[in-house]
Design a protein around this motif. Structure first.
Motif, PDB file in Angstrom:
ATOM      1  N   THR A  81     -46.022  -2.646 -53.674  1.00 25.59           N
ATOM      2  CA  THR A  81     -45.785  -3.717 -53.028  1.00 25.59           C
ATOM      3  C   THR A  81     -44.461  -4.335 -53.078  1.00 25.59           C
ATOM      4  O   THR A  81     -43.796  -4.682 -52.047  1.00 25.59           O
ATOM      5  CB  THR A  81     -46.840  -4.692 -53.354  1.00 25.59           C
ATOM      6  OG1 THR A  81     -48.093  -4.061 -53.224  1.00 25.59           O
ATOM      7  CG2 THR A  81     -46.710  -6.034 -52.653  1.00 25.59           C
ATOM      8  N   ARG A  82     -44.002  -4.185 -54.374  1.00 26.99           N
ATOM      9  CA  ARG A  82     -42.634  -4.625 -54.522  1.00 26.99           C
ATOM     10  C   ARG A  82     -41.649  -4.044 -53.916  1.00 26.99           C
ATOM     11  O   ARG A  82     -40.667  -4.487 -53.309  1.00 26.99           O
ATOM     12  CB  ARG A  82     -42.248  -4.827 -56.097  1.00 26.99           C
ATOM     13  CG  ARG A  82     -43.345  -5.919 -56.864  1.00 26.99           C
ATOM     14  CD  ARG A  82     -42.905  -5.759 -57.984  1.00 26.99           C
ATOM     15  NE  ARG A  82     -43.877  -6.663 -59.064  1.00 26.99           N
ATOM     16  CZ  ARG A  82     -44.171  -6.607 -60.298  1.00 26.99           C
ATOM     17  NH1 ARG A  82     -43.959  -5.495 -60.863  1.00 26.99           N
ATOM     18  NH2 ARG A  82     -44.915  -7.305 -60.801  1.00 26.99           N
ATOM     19  N   ILE A  83     -41.643  -2.910 -54.153  1.00 29.22           N
ATOM     20  CA  ILE A  83     -40.724  -1.811 -53.336  1.00 29.22           C
ATOM     21  C   ILE A  83     -40.881  -2.183 -51.747  1.00 29.22           C
ATOM     22  O   ILE A  83     -39.671  -2.327 -51.343  1.00 29.22           O
ATOM     23  CB  ILE A  83     -41.056  -0.261 -53.765  1.00 29.22           C
ATOM     24  CG1 ILE A  83     -40.716  -0.142 -55.389  1.00 29.22           C
ATOM     25  CG2 ILE A  83     -40.182   0.542 -52.882  1.00 29.22           C
ATOM     26  CD1 ILE A  83     -41.431   1.321 -55.840  1.00 29.22           C
ATOM     27  N   LEU A  84     -41.874  -2.103 -51.197  1.00 29.84           N
ATOM     28  CA  LEU A  84     -41.792  -2.243 -49.851  1.00 29.84           C
ATOM     29  C   LEU A  84     -41.530  -3.503 -49.434  1.00 29.84           C
ATOM     30  O   LEU A  84     -41.100  -3.816 -48.520  1.00 29.84           O
ATOM     31  CB  LEU A  84     -43.344  -1.822 -49.415  1.00 29.84           C
ATOM     32  CG  LEU A  84     -43.789  -0.615 -49.662  1.00 29.84           C
ATOM     33  CD1 LEU A  84     -45.196  -0.455 -49.106  1.00 29.84           C
ATOM     34  CD2 LEU A  84     -42.817   0.563 -48.857  1.00 29.84           C
ATOM     35  N   THR A  85     -42.023  -4.515 -50.173  1.00 34.71           N
ATOM     36  CA  THR A  85     -41.380  -6.017 -49.937  1.00 34.71           C
ATOM     37  C   THR A  85     -39.761  -5.942 -49.698  1.00 34.71           C
ATOM     38  O   THR A  85     -39.218  -6.695 -48.816  1.00 34.71           O
ATOM     39  CB  THR A  85     -42.044  -7.015 -50.938  1.00 34.71           C
ATOM     40  OG1 THR A  85     -43.350  -7.013 -51.045  1.00 34.71           O
ATOM     41  CG2 THR A  85     -41.682  -8.217 -50.520  1.00 34.71           C
ATOM     42  N   VAL A  86     -39.120  -5.554 -50.755  1.00 36.99           N
ATOM     43  CA  VAL A  86     -37.802  -5.475 -50.692  1.00 36.99           C
ATOM     44  C   VAL A  86     -37.183  -4.574 -49.336  1.00 36.99           C
ATOM     45  O   VAL A  86     -36.451  -5.055 -48.826  1.00 36.99           O
ATOM     46  CB  VAL A  86     -37.248  -4.547 -52.037  1.00 36.99           C
ATOM     47  CG1 VAL A  86     -35.798  -4.486 -51.968  1.00 36.99           C
ATOM     48  CG2 VAL A  86     -37.385  -5.707 -53.137  1.00 36.99           C
ATOM     49  N   LYS A  87     -37.845  -3.459 -49.231  1.00 35.58           N
ATOM     50  CA  LYS A  87     -37.390  -2.919 -47.941  1.00 35.58           C
ATOM     51  C   LYS A  87     -37.744  -3.643 -46.739  1.00 35.58           C
ATOM     52  O   LYS A  87     -36.938  -3.494 -45.715  1.00 35.58           O
ATOM     53  CB  LYS A  87     -38.342  -1.377 -47.880  1.00 35.58           C
ATOM     54  CG  LYS A  87     -37.833  -0.512 -49.131  1.00 35.58           C
ATOM     55  CD  LYS A  87     -38.335   0.948 -49.006  1.00 35.58           C
ATOM     56  CE  LYS A  87     -37.909   1.969 -49.742  1.00 35.58           C
ATOM     57  NZ  LYS A  87     -38.564   3.375 -49.701  1.00 35.58           N
TER      58      LYS A  87
END
Ligand code: BGC
Ligand code: BGC
Length: 644
Positions: free
Chosen positions: A364-370
């Motif tokens: 979730t964190r990675i996708l949020t940044v992306k």
């Protein structure tokens, strides 16, 4: 020290040296949160673990990115497209496009998630031939100019965009407390105040201000990394990747202050440190990575591991480290055995060593940044607005900013009889091992990892210190001759003055440690802070010139302050130039007068590291109870007020 008071803020850190008030991190935009949730829900475990994995480009093909659902790649120091050191802009873009296309493939129902490419653009886009290379951080700390940091961040990001990457592993927010450490030059200062003063400005330059509120990055921006969390600069004996034995209070007071403005500036990633803190390797340190970084400091991007750093956690290997994931690392840098890591991690989840909710949280964190970066709306790298803008890579405008940074980073430590500034009409002998060496000027993390496999040709458009002197004096009726050894032919006229440029040879990370381990790597000449501990070659060269009655200006090119007492007594003037990067001509602009015979540019730099008097004074820092430096923190002469 900047003091930002923001209404509605929470006070999260109050240390003896720094008081800082941070705003609550930006609240995640609702629409993004809904999209991310839906995406995560649709993903298989393989896809999720793939997102959490970052491989080094020589070790992964586009086909494998697609097949194993890689979330990220990096080019480690010295890793270049097609293994070609002189890879062109088009080579970089071609490889970036291939990875990107592979990552958004929907073949067999796979989730299309743009890959994010990280690079160590730590002093400009320093892996790319022709890029503008700025002074290393130690020089920028001496300049201590926040507006300039913003510009440097902006230019570095834009040059990265030209070759198609999305993310830089910078800035380093280390507070180097022991100058034997081989990464001292990556630190702005031994003082957390200076690190904190510059952290948000460089990040704002890299990422852009307020872009995340619109949930997109401006085309010229990329995402930044605050590294290495936490305590990298405070290890015992300055050992790279060593043990920081500070108490929690000392961590807060010395090593944490830079992270507060960084998080306030919405830095999107934080890199975990190789080192130990509070008795535990940071890659497995849940209390610091999760409770402090996220809970207390409110960091809401993702945490990236360092190069196989997880393998150093007790009980871990490169291919399996539930401890690191459970401690709070969201993406693991597994340069080589990324495939083994994916398999191992899937097994760790199936064996119940990592919970599915922790995996979901990381993804979730990675996708949020992306999503915040606007990656899902972007085209392939070569079609993005700044891609392939050859004319902007190392453009004159960018180099002018780098030259300003060089001028402002210079610290004048001695100026007997006000010998500086020099007249342009003089006949100048330019000599010493670093006078005509872009390799020595740029240091580590420059084209290659250690920075020592380069020649002047690897820095097209760059200027050496000699080049700068030559062009200044020759344009005004003087002359400049370069002779590395400072030899003067029998019967030849003596020069009016000699400029002797000397200092350290390039190194990076552990190779630069001034201890047994660094020496084993064969990269340096001693264990103490003494310059040329064994062979006093440069001292002898200076003495030879002095014996002939020639006045000698010393320019010291180095990644740290060093004991140069004997050289100093001989020299008429002494300038600390740190590792200035590609724009060596910035130096002549300060040490020579202008054409009207007046001061051209005055010195602005002030020591951001205390200058040692004693070879054993590696751990000499402002605020020490016993403090006996040769030149104190903050010292720096100017023409205007206090030359002597
Ligand atoms: C890589 C660097 C990396 C280092 C870590 C090198 O081989 O090129 O990027 O930082 O290994 O040990
Ligand atoms: C260094 C990091 C760097 C990484 C990738 C590591 O060895 O510690 O600072 O970002 O390699 O090159």
């Amino acid at each position: 020290m900047k003091f930002k008071l923001i209404v509605g803020a929470v006070i999260i850190g109050s240390a003896s040296l720094v008081t800082y008030i941070i705003t609550k991190p930006i609240s995640l935009e609702k629409s993004i949160s809904i999209k991310v949730q839906a995406l995560v829900k649709s993903m298989t475990l393989e896809e999720k673990v793939g997102q959490m994995t970052q491989a080094d480009i020589p070790n992964i093909s586009a086909f494998q990115v697609e097949k194993y659902h890689l979330g990220s790649v990096l080019n480690g120091g010295g890793s270049k497209p097609y293994g070609n050191k002189r890879a062109s802009i088009t080579d970089w873009l071609e490889v970036a496009d291939e990875y990107y296309e592979a990552s958004i493939s929907t073949k067999e129902g796979r989730a299309a998630i743009p890959i994010i490419w990280g690079t160590d653009a730590v002093h400009g886009h320093n892996n790319v031939i022709g890029a503008t290379i700025f002074p290393h951080n130690i020089g920028l700390g001496a300049a201590n100019n926040p507006e300039l940091m913003f510009k440097i961040g902006e230019i570095s990001a834009l040059e990265v965009r030209i070759t198609g990457q999305d993310w830089t592993f910078a800035p380093t927010l280390a507070v180097a407390r022991n100058d034997r450490w081989g990464r001292t030059y990556e630190s702005y200062s031994e003082s957390p105040d200076i690190v904190a003063n510059l952290a948000d400005d460089i990040i704002n330059g890299i990422q852009g201000i307020n872009n995340f509120e619109k949930n997109t990055l401006a085309p010229k921006n990329i995402i930044a990394t605050a590294k290495h969390f936490i305590g990298d600069g405070g290890t015992l004996n300055g050992d790279d990747q060593g043990d920081n034995q500070s108490t929690m209070q000392q961590l807060r007071d010395i090593h944490m202050p830079g992270y507060l403005p960084a998080i306030d500036a919405n830095v999107q990633t934080v890199m975990a440190s190789y080192s130990k803190a509070l008795g535990e390797k940071m890659h497995g340190n849940k209390s610091l990575l999760t409770d402090v970084l996220r809970g207390e400091l409110g960091f809401d991007g993702f945490v990236i591991g360092d190069w196989d750093g997880h393998a150093q956690v007790e009980g871990c290997s490169t291919v399996s480290c539930p401890q690191a994931i459970n401690a709070g690392i969201d993406m693991m840098m597994v340069p080589n055995d990324w495939k083994g890591f994916i398999e191992g991690t899937i097994k760790d989840v199936n064996d119940g060593k990592i919970s599915m909710s922790r995996i979901d949280e990381a993804v979730t964190r990675i996708l949020t940044v992306k999503m915040r970066m606007g990656m899902f709306e972007q085209t392939k790298p070569s079609l993005r607005p700044f891609a392939n803008k050859v004319e902007l890579l190392g453009s004159q405008q960018h180099r002018d900013v780098a030259r300003q940074a060089v001028r402002e980073s210079l610290v004048l430590l001695k100026n007997e009889n006000n010998i500086l500034p020099l007249d342009r009409k003089l006949n100048v002998l330019v000599t010493g091992p670093s006078a005509d060496s872009l390799q020595n000027q740029t240091g580590g993390w420059s084209i290659d990892w250690q920075g020592n496999g380069n020649s002047n040709k690897d820095f097209p458009n760059g200027s050496t210190i000699f080049d700068g002197i030559k062009s200044v004096v020759e344009s005004s009726g003087g002359s400049a001759t370069y002779n590395r050894m400072g030899l003067i032919k029998k019967g030849a006229d003596l020069p009016d003055v000699a400029i002797f440029v000397f200092g350290e040879k390039p190194y990076a990370e552990m190779f630069g440690d001034r201890d047994e381990s660094g020496m084993r790597q064969g990269k340096q000449d001693g264990e103490t802070m003494m310059y040329q501990e064994k062979l006093k070659r440069d001292l002898k060269a200076i003495q030879r010139l002095k014996k002939k009655g020639i006045r000698v200006i010393g320019i010291f090119v180095s990644g740290r302050p060093m004991v140069v007492n004997d050289e100093l007594t001989q020299l008429d003037a002494f300038v600390a130039a740190w590792l200035p990067g590609t724009e060596g001509n910035g130096i002549a602009e300060v040490i020579f007068k202008n054409n009207e015979g007046k001061v051209n540019y005055d010195f602005k730099g002030k020591l951001s590291f205390s200058w040692p008097k004693n070879p054993l004074d590696a751990e000499l820092n402002i605020g020490d109870e016993i403090y006996d430096p040769l030149y104190p923190f903050g010292f720096g002469l100017t023409y205007e007020t206090n030359s002597q």
